[in-house]
Scaffold this active site. Structure first.
Site, PDB file in Angstrom:
ATOM      1  N   SER A 103       0.818  -1.210   0.000  1.00 32.62           N
ATOM      2  CA  SER A 103       0.000   0.000   0.000  1.00 32.62           C
ATOM      3  C   SER A 103       0.852   1.259   0.000  1.00 32.62           C
ATOM      4  O   SER A 103       0.499   2.258  -0.654  1.00 32.62           O
ATOM      5  CB  SER A 103      -0.930  -0.005   1.222  1.00 32.62           C
ATOM      6  OG  SER A 103      -1.780  -1.124   1.186  1.00 32.62           O
ATOM      7  N   HIS A 156       0.526   4.814   4.235  1.00 31.80           N
ATOM      8  CA  HIS A 156      -0.058   5.412   3.025  1.00 31.80           C
ATOM      9  C   HIS A 156       0.437   6.841   2.835  1.00 31.80           C
ATOM     10  O   HIS A 156       0.881   7.223   1.740  1.00 31.80           O
ATOM     11  CB  HIS A 156      -1.583   5.399   3.122  1.00 31.80           C
ATOM     12  CG  HIS A 156      -2.146   4.034   3.285  1.00 31.80           C
ATOM     13  ND1 HIS A 156      -3.428   3.809   3.781  1.00 31.80           N
ATOM     14  CD2 HIS A 156      -1.631   2.795   3.037  1.00 31.80           C
ATOM     15  CE1 HIS A 156      -3.670   2.507   3.814  1.00 31.80           C
ATOM     16  NE2 HIS A 156      -2.598   1.871   3.370  1.00 31.80           N
TER      17      HIS A 156
END
Length: 281
Positions: free
Chosen positions: A188, A253
């Site tokens: 991610s 992220h």
């Protein structure tokens, strides 16, 4: 007639049959005059194409006859860059997932990023590991979209460099801030990094581009955060039964995206320095 010879061949019924042999006389030949030479110049000049094809114009100057020869060339198409690096990244993620969850290869667990005792290679290898299929499938989808865009602009090496730096950088930030009993897996951080890079390398002030970035960006952020169930992973005892407490690592992220932005700014600054020096010269 001069030198005319008469032969009597015989007499029959009182009739003479003479034979005359004429002498050949030479005729005068007129003198040959050479033909005038015409200077011929061959000029080949390219013509700026007004349509899809280009032409070469050949002219014979200083003569009464002018011929034009057009040689048509195939349409100039921009060579397409061969994209292959992103497919190797996808295959590597799929292969590690199959070895981990289908064939239950225990050695794959050593590729996870354990915050309490991390190995140096785990900062990179953890970006190729995933907790479940939902986690993997969403990352593969966005990796293909943004990874392909980055590879088309920056090439194979640029794609791998961006993937490793953003993914490993996101794991490093997570290790510095998150608790030591955390385990991080997932791509991610690299997905957000590639998303930021693909946006910046194609950024312009066109309102259509800006709207496209806003619409696509909010979709990516929402979907990746929903699907990245194990970015910060499994909390609990590592040696004695791992509990399946799944947390979304928002820090990975955000840090992956910021590292992607910093990477683009740094590379653009390095590439602009030689241009400024050449302009000064």
């Amino acid at each position: 007639m001069k030198q005319l010879q008469l032969h009597y061949l015989g007499l029959k019924d009182n009739v003479y049959f003479p034979k005359f042999t004429p002498m050949a006389m030479p005729l005068p030949t007129p003198p040959l005059t050479p033909l005038p030479k015409l200077p011929l110049k061959l000029k080949i000049s390219p013509i700026t194409p007004t349509n899809a094809s280009s032409r070469l114009l050949c002219k014979f100057k200083d003569s009464d006859m002018t011929s034009q020869l057009e040689i048509l060339k195939p349409e100039g198409k921009k060579p397409e860059k061969r994209v292959s690096g992103i497919f190797w990244i996808l295959l590597l993620n799929l292969g590690i997932y199959v070895a981990d969850h289908v064939f239950q290869v225990r050695a794959i667990k050593a590729l996870y990023f354990y915050h309490n005792r991390p190995a140096w290679y785990q900062f990179v290898t953890a970006t190729f590991c995933h907790f479940n299929w939902n986690h993997l499938s969403s990352n593969l989808f966005f990796l293909y979209i943004f990874g392909k865009l980055v590879e088309e602009e920056e090439g194979n090496f640029g794609l791998w460099l961006s993937y490793i730096l953003t993914g490993a950088g996101a794991n490093l930030v997570s290790w510095l801030i998150l608790p030591r009993n955390s385990v991080s897996v997932g791509a991610s951080g690299a997905v957000f990094g590639l998303f930021a890079i693909s946006v910046l390398v194609k950024m312009s002030w066109d309102w259509r581009k800006i709207l496209e970035v806003v619409v696509l960006g909010q979709f990516v952020i929402e979907r990746v955060m929903e699907a990245a169930q194990a970015s910060a992973g499994l909390a609990g005892g590592i040696n004695g039964g791992v509990s399946a407490l799944q947390n979304v690592n928002h820090l990975a992220h955000l840090s992956g995206a910021l590292i992607g932005v910093a990477l683009v700014l740094m590379l653009s600054g390095i590439s602009s320095e030689p241009d400024e020096r050449n302009n000064k010269k």
